[in-house]
Design a protein around this motif. Structure first.
Motif, PDB file in Angstrom:
ATOM      1  N   GLU A  43       0.977  -1.149  -0.080  1.00 45.53           N
ATOM      2  CA  GLU A  43      -0.086  -0.130   0.060  1.00 45.53           C
ATOM      3  C   GLU A  43       0.759   1.332   0.151  1.00 45.53           C
ATOM      4  OE1 GLU A  43      -2.409   0.233   3.722  1.00 45.53           O
ATOM      5  OE2 GLU A  43      -0.702   0.623   4.827  1.00 45.53           O
ATOM      6  N   ARG A  48       0.898  -6.623  -4.680  1.00 51.26           N
ATOM      7  CA  ARG A  48       0.260  -7.721  -3.897  1.00 51.26           C
ATOM      8  C   ARG A  48       0.264  -8.996  -4.684  1.00 51.26           C
ATOM      9  NH1 ARG A  48      -4.950  -4.601  -1.151  1.00 51.26           N
ATOM     10  NH2 ARG A  48      -3.483  -2.766  -0.331  1.00 51.26           N
ATOM     11  N   GLU A  50      -1.425 -11.510  -5.275  1.00 52.78           N
ATOM     12  CA  GLU A  50      -2.805 -11.930  -5.098  1.00 52.78           C
ATOM     13  C   GLU A  50      -2.907 -13.514  -5.769  1.00 52.78           C
ATOM     14  OE1 GLU A  50      -5.368 -10.614  -3.969  1.00 52.78           O
ATOM     15  OE2 GLU A  50      -4.901  -8.283  -4.037  1.00 52.78           O
ATOM     16  N   MET A  70      -4.930  -7.186  -9.598  1.00 50.44           N
ATOM     17  CA  MET A  70      -3.875  -7.361 -10.303  1.00 50.44           C
ATOM     18  C   MET A  70      -2.745  -7.512  -9.060  1.00 50.44           C
ATOM     19  SD  MET A  70      -3.856  -4.756 -13.286  1.00 50.44           S
ATOM     20  CE  MET A  70      -3.860  -3.378 -12.646  1.00 50.44           C
ATOM     21  N   GLN A 120      -2.639   2.906  -6.641  1.00 56.72           N
ATOM     22  CA  GLN A 120      -3.525   3.493  -5.747  1.00 56.72           C
ATOM     23  C   GLN A 120      -3.501   5.076  -5.569  1.00 56.72           C
ATOM     24  OE1 GLN A 120      -2.046   1.599  -2.025  1.00 56.72           O
ATOM     25  NE2 GLN A 120      -3.951   0.448  -1.988  1.00 56.72           N
ATOM     26  N   GLU A 127      -4.109   7.475  -2.650  1.00 56.82           N
ATOM     27  CA  GLU A 127      -4.407   7.591  -1.392  1.00 56.82           C
ATOM     28  C   GLU A 127      -4.308   8.686  -0.723  1.00 56.82           C
ATOM     29  OE1 GLU A 127      -4.159   3.355   0.543  1.00 56.82           O
ATOM     30  OE2 GLU A 127      -2.266   3.871   0.372  1.00 56.82           O
ATOM     31  N   GLU A 168     -15.461  -4.025  -4.419  1.00 52.66           N
ATOM     32  CA  GLU A 168     -15.108  -2.703  -3.945  1.00 52.66           C
ATOM     33  C   GLU A 168     -14.103  -2.049  -5.024  1.00 52.66           C
ATOM     34  OE1 GLU A 168     -11.935  -3.871  -0.996  1.00 52.66           O
ATOM     35  OE2 GLU A 168     -10.903  -1.779  -0.863  1.00 52.66           O
ATOM     36  N   LEU A 169     -14.385  -0.589  -4.914  1.00 49.07           N
ATOM     37  CA  LEU A 169     -13.789   0.193  -5.801  1.00 49.07           C
ATOM     38  C   LEU A 169     -12.776   1.156  -4.878  1.00 49.07           C
ATOM     39  CD1 LEU A 169     -13.485   1.979  -8.358  1.00 49.07           C
ATOM     40  CD2 LEU A 169     -15.586   3.119  -7.494  1.00 49.07           C
ATOM     41  N   GLU A 220      -8.228   7.619   6.374  1.00 51.31           N
ATOM     42  CA  GLU A 220      -7.588   7.306   4.941  1.00 51.31           C
ATOM     43  C   GLU A 220      -8.748   7.169   3.931  1.00 51.31           C
ATOM     44  OE1 GLU A 220      -4.795   4.315   4.075  1.00 51.31           O
ATOM     45  OE2 GLU A 220      -6.375   2.879   4.395  1.00 51.31           O
ATOM     46  N   SER A 241      -8.865   5.494   0.022  1.00 46.36           N
ATOM     47  CA  SER A 241      -8.014   4.714  -0.944  1.00 46.36           C
ATOM     48  C   SER A 241      -8.822   4.071  -1.955  1.00 46.36           C
ATOM     49  CB  SER A 241      -7.295   3.661   0.119  1.00 46.36           C
ATOM     50  OG  SER A 241      -6.250   2.692  -0.557  1.00 46.36           O
ATOM     51  N   GLY A 255      -8.501   2.355  -5.958  1.00 43.85           N
ATOM     52  CA  GLY A 255      -7.579   1.826  -6.915  1.00 43.85           C
ATOM     53  C   GLY A 255      -7.733   2.587  -8.144  1.00 43.85           C
TER      54      GLY A 255
HETATM   55  N1  GAP Z   1      -4.173   1.727   2.302  1.00 45.90           N
HETATM   56  C1  GAP Z   1      -5.435   0.893   2.496  1.00 45.90           C
HETATM   57  C2  GAP Z   1      -5.649  -0.135   1.407  1.00 45.90           C
HETATM   58  O1  GAP Z   1      -4.656  -0.353   0.848  1.00 45.90           O
HETATM   59  P1  GAP Z   1      -7.469  -1.614   0.302  1.00 45.90           P
HETATM   60  O2  GAP Z   1      -8.563  -1.927   0.728  1.00 45.90           O
HETATM   61  O3  GAP Z   1      -6.515  -3.107   0.651  1.00 45.90           O
HETATM   62  O4  GAP Z   1      -6.474  -0.572   1.536  1.00 45.90           O
HETATM   63  C3  GAP Z   1      -7.478  -0.011  -1.347  1.00 45.90           C
HETATM   64  O5  GAP Z   1      -7.008  -1.068  -0.917  1.00 45.90           O
HETATM   65  C4  GAP Z   1      -7.985   0.027  -2.866  1.00 45.90           C
HETATM   66  O6  GAP Z   1      -6.631  -0.598  -3.481  1.00 45.90           O
HETATM   67  C5  GAP Z   1      -8.974  -0.871  -3.182  1.00 45.90           C
HETATM   68  O7  GAP Z   1     -10.143  -0.357  -2.846  1.00 45.90           O
HETATM   69  C6  GAP Z   1      -8.949  -1.175  -4.468  1.00 45.90           C
HETATM   70  O8  GAP Z   1      -9.405  -0.443  -5.234  1.00 45.90           O
HETATM   71  C7  GAP Z   1      -7.429  -1.085  -4.850  1.00 45.90           C
HETATM   72  N2  GAP Z   1      -6.631  -2.416  -4.669  1.00 45.90           N
HETATM   73  C8  GAP Z   1      -6.298  -3.355  -3.764  1.00 45.90           C
HETATM   74  N3  GAP Z   1      -5.689  -4.474  -4.224  1.00 45.90           N
HETATM   75  C9  GAP Z   1      -5.781  -4.551  -5.489  1.00 45.90           C
HETATM   76  C10 GAP Z   1      -5.581  -5.283  -6.565  1.00 45.90           C
HETATM   77  N4  GAP Z   1      -4.934  -6.445  -6.319  1.00 45.90           N
HETATM   78  N5  GAP Z   1      -5.479  -5.053  -7.888  1.00 45.90           N
HETATM   79  C11 GAP Z   1      -6.574  -3.651  -8.038  1.00 45.90           C
HETATM   80  N6  GAP Z   1      -6.504  -2.816  -7.179  1.00 45.90           N
HETATM   81  C12 GAP Z   1      -6.353  -2.981  -5.946  1.00 45.90           C
END
Ligand code: GAP
Length: 511
Positions: free
Chosen positions: A218, A250, A252, A262, A267, A269, A332-333, A372, A374, A376
Motif C-alpha cells: 500500500e 500484492r 494475489e 492485479m 493506488q 491514497e 470494492e472500488l 484514509e 484509498s 484503486g
Molecule cells: N491503504 C489501505 C489499503 O490499501 P485496500 O482496501 O487494501 O486498502 C485500497 O486497498 C484500494 O486499492 C481498493 O479499494 C482497490 O481499489 C485497490 N486494490 C487493492 N488491491 C488491488 C488489486 N490487487 N488490484 C487492483 N486494485 C487493488
C-alpha cells in the motif's frame, strides 16, 4: 447491460483492439494478473490521476501531495503489521487443484443470494409497475425476507470466524453452504491456510535474510513515515491531509477479472490527520466527499453503494468500501478507513522517534488519528471504461461501438480530419492541429471514409471530430461532430478554441 459476463469479455477485447490495455509480456503468453496500458489506456489513466489530484490537492488548501519510494525500510512493514497480518485465507479444491480465497467464495455465495432478491424485486416491478411500493415490498415479501435472513446468518458466522482467526470455522461454513469448486464441481476442500501477500526481494549484493525488503503493498506507509517531515516543512496545521498516487504490489493468489485484481497496481491514497476523538466526524465527511467525486464522473448513482466492513482490519476502528457495479457485479472500488493512531504509534514504537504533533490551540502534543481514503486507479479505470462502453443501433440500421467517456477524461479530445487527401485539405487540417495540440491531445486522421474514421474515434471515446472540407477553403469554417449526438455543427475556425475550452473545461466538474 445485457449479459454481464459477455460484457466483460467485450470490454477486454475492445481494450486490446484499441490500445487501452494489453496483457503483460503477451508474446511470452502473458504474466497472470499483470497488465500494460497501451497508447489510449495510458492517456485515460493519466487523466483520471490528474482529476483525482486536482480534486484532492488543488481544491483543498489543507491537503498536499507526496511521492514516496516503493522500497521502504523493512521494519516499516513489521511496525505496520503487514509482515504478521497481511494475509488472505486460502483454500484449495483437491480435485481441480485450484486455489481460492475462502472469504471470496463466501462473499460470492452471498452475492448470488442478493441477486435472487434483486430478481424478485425486478419481477414485482414488472408485474405491478408504478403501483409497487418497492421499500414495502422489500420489507414484507417472504422470499426477500428469507434471503436477507440467510445473508445475515452467513455474514454473522463469517465475522465471528474471521475475528477469532478460526480457519476451521471458515472451512465448516464453506462446507455447510455446500459451496462447490466452479472448475471441478466438487466440494472436496483442503483446510484453510493464511497466505502473506507481500512480495519480497533482496537489496544490495548479498542475498541473506538481513537484506530482505518488500515491494510496498500500500502507498499509505510512505505517507505515515513522512508525516512529520511534511507537517514541519509545510507548517501544516491539523486537520491536514497528505495525498499520494503510486504503485502497490500484492501477490494475489486469486487473480482473475482483468484489471480488477492485479499483482501490480496503482493506488490513489490520502491520509487525513485529525485530533483524537474527531475521527468519526472526518470519517463521515470523507465518505460523503468521495462518493461526490465518483458521481462527478457522470455515472448513474445506482452503480455505487456503501459496504461496511464485516471484519475490521488490524488498524481500523471503522471502515467501509465504496462498491461499484462492475461487469462482474458489485465489488470494492475504494476503501475509507478510520485508522486511529495505530500506524503512527507503531512507527514511534519501532523507530524510537516521537511522531507527535503540538496543537497550539489545545496547547498539547498528541499522536494524530488518521482517516484514509484509498481508491484503486485501475479499478476506477475499469469502472469508467465499463460504464462508458456502449453498443448502439443507429437509425439507418447500422451499429456503432462508442465509449461515452466524460469528455475531460477522454484519451483523445479532438480528432482533426481532412475530407480528402487532395486540394490542400490536409495542410489546412494540420494548421488547425498545430494550434490545438498545445492544449489537447489531438489525433490527425486522413485514412478511409469519413464514416469509418468517425467510428474509429467513437471507439476510443473522442468527444469531438473536426472535419475540414472544400467549404473550409472558401469561408474558413469546419464542422464539429459531437460523439454522443453525432450531430455536426458548422463553425468558424476562429471559434474552435473557445468552443473546445467551454466543452472540455474541468472547472465545472471540480465545482
Ligand atoms: N491503504 C489501505 C489499503 O490499501 P485496500 O482496501 O487494501 O486498502 C485500497 O486497498 C484500494 O486499492 C481498493 O479499494 C482497490 O481499489 C485497490 N486494490 C487493492 N488491491 C488491488 C488489486 N490487487 N488490484 C487492483 N486494485 C487493488
Amino acid at each position: 447491460m445485457a449479459n454481464k459476463e459477455d460484457n466483460l469479455k467485450k470490454i477486454i477485447s475492445h481494450s486490446k483492439e484499441y490500445g487501452f490495455v494489453f496483457q503483460s509480456s503477451e508474446i511470452y503468453d502473458g504474466l497472470a494478473a499483470v497488465y500494460d496500458y497501451g497508447q489510449m489506456g495510458a492517456e485515460l489513466k493519466k487523466n483520471i490521476k490528474d482529476y483525482w489530484w486536482k480534486a484532492m490537492v488543488n481544491m483543498n488548501e489543507n491537503i498536499v501531495g507526496l511521492d514516496s519510494a516503493i522500497f521502504m525500510h523493512p521494519t516499516t512493514w513489521k511496525a505496520s503489521g503487514h509482515v504478521d497480518a497481511f494475509s488472505d485465507p486460502l483454500i484449495d479444491n483437491k480435485d481441480s487443484n485450484k486455489r481460492y480465497r475462502a472469504d471470496v467464495l463466501i462473499e460470492e455465495y452471498v452475492e448470488k443470494i442478493r441477486l435472487k432478491t434483486e430478481k424478485d424485486v425486478a419481477k414485482g416491478i414488472k408485474r405491478f409497475g408504478d403501483a409497487l411500493d418497492e421499500a414495502q415490498f422489500r420489507a414484507t415479501n417472504p422470499n426477500v425476507l428469507r434471503n436477507q435472513t440467510k445473508i445475515d446468518d452467513i455474514n454473522a458466522r463469517f465475522k465471528t470466524a474471521m475475528e477469532a482467526d478460526d480457519l476451521a470455522g471458515i472451512k465448516t461454513l464453506i462446507e455447510d453452504l455446500g459451496i462447490a469448486c466452479p472448475i471441478s464441481g466438487s466440494k472436496n476442500w483442503t483446510d484453510v491456510k493464511q497466505f502473506n501477500l507481500m512480495f519480497s526481494t533482496e537489496i544490495g549484493a548479498v542475498a541473506d535474510s538481513a537484506n530482505t525488503i518488500y515491494l510496498r503493498p500500500e502507498t499509505a506507509q510512505g505517507i505515515f513515515v513522512n508525516y512529520l517531515n511534511v507537517q514541519k516543512s509545510g507548517r501544516m496545521k491539523i486537520p491536514f491531509g497528505i495525498a499520494q498516487i503510486g504503485k502497490a504490489f500484492r501477490n494475489e493468489i486469486v487473480a482473475r477479472q482483468f484489471i480488477f485484481r492485479m499483482r501490480e497496481f496503482e493506488q490513489m491514497e490520502m491520509q487525513f490527520f485529525v485530533r483524537p476523538g474527531e475521527e468519526m466526524k472526518w470519517y463521515e465527511h470523507w465518505k460523503a466527499e468521495r462518493v461526490k467525486w465518483h458521481q462527478s464522473l457522470g455515472i448513474d448513482a445506482k452503480y455505487y453503494r456503501f459496504h461496511d466492513h464485516i471484519k475490521l482490519a488490524h488498524y481500523a476502528n471503522a471502515a467501509c468500501d465504496i462498491e461499484f457495479d462492475f461487469p462482474m457485479g458489485f465489488k470494492e472500488l475504494e476503501g475509507i478507513h478510520s485508522r486511529t493512531d495505530f500506524d503512527l504509534k507503531q512507527h514511534e514504537k519501532f523507530s524510537g522517534k516521537k511522531l507527535q504533533y503540538f496543537d497550539p490551540e489545545l496547547n498539547e502534543s498528541y499522536v494524530p488519528y488518521v482517516v484514509e481514503t484509498s481508491v484503486g486507479l485501475d479499478r476506477t479505470f475499469l469502472a469508467i471504461l465499463s460504464s462508458a462502453f456502449t453498443e448502439e443501433k443507429l437509425e439507418n440500421g447500422t451499429e456503432r461501438t462508442v465509449l461515452k467517456l466524460p469528455a475531460f477524461l477522454a484519451p483523445v479530445k479532438v480528432a482533426i480530419m481532412p475530407l480528402t487527401r487532395k486540394d490542400g485539405l490536409p495542410d489546412k487540417a494540420r494548421e488547425i492541429l498545430n494550434t490545438l495540440k498545445y492544449d489537447y491531445n489531438c489525433n490527425y486522421d486522413e485514412k478511409d471514409s469519413p464514416g469509418k474514421r468517425y467510428r474509429r474515434q467513437d471507439a476510443i471515446g473522442t468527444p469531438f471530430c473536426i472535419m475540414v472540407d472544400h467549404q473550409t477553403l472558401e469561408d474558413n469554417t469546419v464542422t464539429i461532430r459531437d460523439r454522443d449526438t453525432m450531430e455536426q455543427e458548422r463553425v468558424s475556425i476562429d471559434k474552435i478554441e473557445a468552443i473546445l475550452k467551454e466543452k472540455l473545461d474541468i472547472r465545472k466538474v471540480l465545482d
